[in-house]
Design a protein around this motif. Structure first.
Motif, PDB file in Angstrom:
ATOM      1  N   LYS A   1       0.842  -1.189   0.000  1.00 51.51           N
ATOM      2  CA  LYS A   1       0.000   0.000   0.000  1.00 51.51           C
ATOM      3  C   LYS A   1       0.881   1.244   0.000  1.00 51.51           C
ATOM      4  N   ARG A   2       0.605   2.189  -0.932  1.00 52.82           N
ATOM      5  CA  ARG A   2       1.394   3.411  -1.054  1.00 52.82           C
ATOM      6  C   ARG A   2       0.491   4.627  -1.059  1.00 52.82           C
ATOM      7  N   LEU A   3       1.015   5.729  -0.584  1.00 54.58           N
ATOM      8  CA  LEU A   3       0.283   6.988  -0.550  1.00 54.58           C
ATOM      9  C   LEU A   3       0.570   7.772  -1.822  1.00 54.58           C
TER      10      LEU A   3
ATOM     11  N   TYR B   1      -5.933   6.153   0.814  1.00 54.47           N
ATOM     12  CA  TYR B   1      -4.960   5.355   1.563  1.00 54.47           C
ATOM     13  C   TYR B   1      -5.579   4.757   2.821  1.00 54.47           C
TER      14      TYR B   1
ATOM     15  N   ARG C   1      -0.692   9.672  -8.334  1.00 53.76           N
ATOM     16  CA  ARG C   1      -0.909   8.255  -8.629  1.00 53.76           C
ATOM     17  C   ARG C   1      -0.584   7.973 -10.093  1.00 53.76           C
TER      18      ARG C   1
END
Length: 81
Positions: A3-5, A24, A60
């Motif tokens: 999981k990435r911000l 997030y 993103r």
């Protein structure tokens, strides 16, 4: 997948920072925006924090969205057996 911000491309009002934080943590972006307004009025650190996050947090990439759609589609097809 890790999981990435990221800053949001689809749920943005200014730079997508609040939308990205909401994605997030899987919460409503309105709650994040409301918290930002509170920080801005009580202490004034909200504007500074938003600008820093806008600079630091990357937008993103399109390939992340494609990979997430593939994972959702494969999990939907796997559970149908």
């Amino acid at each position: 997948m890790k999981k990435r911000l990221y800053r949001s491309k689809k749920d943005r009002m200014l730079g997508g920072v609040c939308g990205g934080i909401a994605e997030y943590f899987d919460v409503d972006p309105t709650l994040i925006r409301l918290a930002w307004v509170v920080f801005t009025f009580f202490g004034g650190s909200g504007v500074f924090a938003y600008i820093i996050a806008w600079i630091i947090v990357p937008e993103r990439p399109d390939e992340v969205e494609v990979m997430e759609k593939r994972e959702v589609n494969s999990s939907v097809h796997d559970t149908g057996a």
